[in-house]
Design an enzyme around this catalytic site. Structure first.
Site: not given
Length: 499
Positions: A19, A265-268
């Protein structure tokens, strides 16, 4: 301030690996604003050279996300242009990158490297074994100094090879950056390594492909995130090696997390652009907020239209220091934009959220549109995200079946007095002939006087009775929208629940 004259040509070249990160939209927006302000073209190019991380349909998400914010392009994969195709894998199939890579080898600026990944890892291990810091390892291929005969022999054996840039061992590479006021950034060549330009598959890396495309497409200014600053010296070397005119560079600041600890962050973090339209952010609000992530017009102006931002945007006002993401501020700004719309427009935008919540049938019927148009003014001022509407309006569509006694009993009241108030309210309201806001208010305010209670005590208890909650839209408007039957039924049920 560096003088900029148009027309300019800029590009946004995202990789379809998932995305679209909201930070990427900000970088695209700065490019778009630059093009529109100075007069020129904005190009969209899909850089899909990273085969391992390629995600199907990611390019469609990229284009949908950009269009939602309000960023259009003058040339791109879907609309074409004078430099089609605008997808790098398709350009690779046309041989656009192979010839420049071969030319670099022929001119001695690059070389064919036969070192395998396993061999490179062994070189790293040997470096560390000597007591050197692993992060200081700088790859330099032994083939740099091979004779043509040695290269031909290795190639004839069928051993796969990459093409790497031959980076000088000494000296330094400098470049100017518009965001830093035209100041030069200098990096020692000893801190660089021999960069891969063409993979064993023949697919170019970003470093070669973007530069060749920028040259062919006549890009005049490269505006990208500051994470590309360490890579810029390689790009400078390539421009010199090709003998091409170099674009002007502007590295815009990263966007940090709200606490300032690291980049978004994409993870956080919740940074997928499509999540913002799913939650009900208006594109105008997002456009405005993103423009302020690293740029400002002055020290006080925040709410600006698209036209005002385009007129005011200059690259010298882009800050070199990192921006900081503030979801609360974004939400507040979205609320301002929602409140600026007519309630009828807001109601139309709320309908999909009500349908998704199964509160309104799909497709909505005329009476659904009328009822939602009636309800929207009750919550219009409180909305910060359109997705909040179903929860705010739930009690208009679902019966209130249970009550918490402590919520029905207001301060300085007890259960018995609360029951009396509810029964008295039921009797007073039941005698209304025409159920209107003014009639409801008149009866309940008269009841406050006759019962000798405070308005907050009576109204608070009735609010919980009709809505099941302590915070709800204005009471009289709420009861008018609920109607006589449902309002009286819930008041009676609340009294029963306290007995």
């Amino acid at each position: 301030m560096v003088e900029i004259t148009g027309p300019v040509r800029v590009r946004f070249a995202p990789s379809p690996t998932g995305f679209l990160h909201i930070g990427g939209v900000r970088t695209a927006l700065f490019n778009w604003l630059f093009a529109r302000h100075y007069g020129g073209q904005f190009i969209l190019r899909i850089e899909d050279t990273d085969e391992k991380r390629f995600v199907q349909d990611a390019a469609d998400d990229i284009m949908s996300s950009m269009r939602w914010v309000g960023i259009n392009w003058d040339e791109g994969p879907d609309i074409g242009g004078p430099h089609v195709p605008y997808v790098q894998s398709e350009r690779k199939a046309l041989g656009i990158y192979q010839r420049p890579a071969d030319n670099l080898v022929a001119s001695g600026h690059a070389y064919k490297c036969f070192v395998t990944p396993e061999e490179e890892e062994a070189m790293r291990a040997a470096w560390a074994a000597k007591g050197e810091r692993p992060e200081r390892f700088r790859f330099r291929g032994p083939e740099r100094d091979w004779t043509p005969a040695q290269v031909a022999e290795a190639e004839a054996s069928g051993k796969p090879f990459t093409i790497r840039l031959k980076v000088p061992f000494d000296g330094a590479t400098s470049f100017s950056d518009l965001v830093r006021g035209g100041d030069q950034i200098t990096i020692s060549n000893a801190d660089l390594y021999d960069l891969v330009l063409l993979k064993t598959s023949g697919m170019p890396t970003y470093h070669l492909a973007h530069l060749v495309d920028d040259h062919i497409m006549g890009v005049t200014h490269v505006i990208r995130g500051e994470e590309w600053v360490p890579s810029a010296p390689y790009h400078i070397m390539l421009y010199h090696a090709f003998g091409w005119q170099m674009p002007t560079f502007a590295h815009v600041p990263n966007i940090l997390r709200q606490d300032g600890k690291g980049k978004l962050s994409k993870r956080k973090d919740d940074v997928s652009t499509n999540r913002f339209w799913e939650r009900g952010y208006l594109p105008e609000a997002m456009f405005n907020y993103l423009s302020l992530q690293g740029w400002s017009y002055d020290d006080k102006t925040e709410i600006m239209s698209r036209e005002e931002i385009v007129e005011r945007f200059t690259i010298d006002r882009v800050q070199a220091s990192p921006a900081r993401w503030n979801p609360d501020k974004l939400k507040d700004m979205n609320g301002i934009y929602i409140r600026s719309l007519p309630s009828a427009d807001v109601a139309a935008q709320l309908m999909p959220y009500m349908v998704k919540a199964n509160m309104i049938a799909d497709p909505p019927q005329p009476e659904d549109h009328r009822y939602l148009a009636q309800l929207t003014p009750l919550i219009h001022e409180r909305l910060e995200e359109l997705q909040q509407a179903p929860e705010m309006l739930a009690f208009f569509f679902h019966d209130v079946t249970t009550y918490e006694p402590k919520l029905l009993i207001q301060k300085q009241m007890d259960a018995a007095r609360s029951i009396d108030m509810l029964r008295a309210a039921h009797a007073a309201l039941n005698s209304i002939e025409i159920w209107t806001i003014s009639e409801i208010e008149e009866r309940l305010r008269a009841l406050v006087t006759s019962l000798g209670v405070k308005p907050g005590q009576l109204f608070g208890t009735i609010r919980v009775a009709v809505s099941g909650r302590t915070v709800a839209p204005p009471l009289f408007d709420t009861m008018a929208a609920l109607g006589r039957e449902r309002s009286l039924s819930r008041i009676a049920a609340a009294a029963v629940s306290l007995e």
